[in-house]
Design an enzyme around this catalytic site. Structure first.
Site, PDB file in Angstrom:
ATOM      1  N   HIS A  88      58.099  34.908  48.832  1.00 39.75           N
ATOM      2  CA  HIS A  88      59.487  35.276  49.105  1.00 39.75           C
ATOM      3  C   HIS A  88      59.600  36.326  50.204  1.00 39.75           C
ATOM      4  O   HIS A  88      60.696  36.681  50.621  1.00 39.75           O
ATOM      5  CB  HIS A  88      60.221  35.746  47.832  1.00 39.75           C
ATOM      6  N   THR A 206      64.041  43.146  43.724  1.00 38.76           N
ATOM      7  CA  THR A 206      63.556  41.842  43.272  1.00 38.76           C
ATOM      8  C   THR A 206      63.282  41.921  41.773  1.00 38.76           C
ATOM      9  O   THR A 206      63.025  43.013  41.250  1.00 38.76           O
ATOM     10  CB  THR A 206      62.247  41.453  43.999  1.00 38.76           C
TER      11      THR A 206
END
Ligand code: ZN
Length: 256
Positions: A88, A206
């Site tokens: 990511h 996150t």
């Protein structure tokens, strides 16, 4: 055996550092679109994205509390680093010790650089203005308390490449979860003394969105080449959008 189980339990219940170092699982168990986008993170019971009220990112806007003479001292060094494709983002993990020191709430904190990574576009915004092209997060951990201290720098697009990052861009692993090594002059990336910044308490941006992260957001963006930003956009948008609510928390504006 019981002791071993207990140790395991303790290790499992304090995953913060491991999460900070790199994505726990690669490929990651969350995303920014499609399956498990940011709007859904708050519904995962094991994560704190929806249960801890002081989340990041936020809009850095008035009102501010002001403090003076609390410069951050950066002691980074040239060294070998591991560049990782976390699935990511691209993250850079140093092989040796680099530190930041700063006074927070009357106490001097010295925290070790764990890794830095890139978001596109920016996660924080300034006074409601449009998002910057990107954002760099230098993530530090205080070794005793395991508390996280993150320096956030917005990235602005320029025609010239930012040559401080050349060796990293030359070695970006394009394969999912792959790593590569290179040498970087880390001390060229941030000024040795940072006298002006915004400070607030938030979270990792996150999952698991762990709280009690002290953010230092720099007021001036760092130039980054348009081509470099395009490369970073390999993961598409990897910013936590929409913005999290401020929930009345103070933002301290520190000046020299
Ligand atoms: Zn980040």
């Amino acid at each position: 055996m019981r002791r071993l189980l207990l140790t395991l339990l303790v290790l499992l219940s304090t995953p913060l550092l491991a999460e900070v170092v790199a994505a726990k699982t690669c490929p990651p168990n969350f995303g920014y679109s499609g399956y498990m986008p940011p709007s859904q993170w708050r519904f995962v019971p094991e994560w704190k994205c929806g249960t801890e009220p002081l989340q990041s990112p936020i809009d850095i806007a008035m009102p501010f509390t002001s403090e003076r003479n609390k410069a951050i001292t950066i002691s980074y060094h040239p060294m070998q680093v591991t560049v990782k494709n976390s699935g990511h983002d691209f993250r850079v993990i140093p092989s040796g010790e680099n530190t930041m020191s700063v006074v927070v709430d009357g106490e001097t904190v010295t925290a070790t650089l764990d890794q830095f990574h890139f978001h596109t576009p920016s996660e924080h915004t300034m006074a409601g203005r449009p998002r910057a092209a990107g954002e760099l997060h230098f993530v530090h951990v205080e070794p005793q308390t395991q508390k996280v201290y993150a320096i956030a720098v917005l990235l602005t697009s320029t025609t010239q490449a930012n040559t401080n990052f050349n060796s990293i861009f030359a070695r970006l692993p394009l394969n999912l979860c792959a790593t590569a090594t290179t040498n970087v002059d880390l001390k060229a990336l941030l000024p040795a003394t940072i006298g002006t910044y915004y400070r607030y308490t938030g979270s990792l941006t996150t999952p698991a969105c762990d709280g009690d992260v002290t953010f230092f957001v720099l007021p001036n963006p760092m130039p980054m080449g348009a081509q470099q930003l395009e490369t970073l956009r390999r993961f598409g948008d990897n910013a936590r959008i929409p913005m999290e609510p401020r929930n009345n928390r103070p933002i301290v504006y520190v000046t020299p």
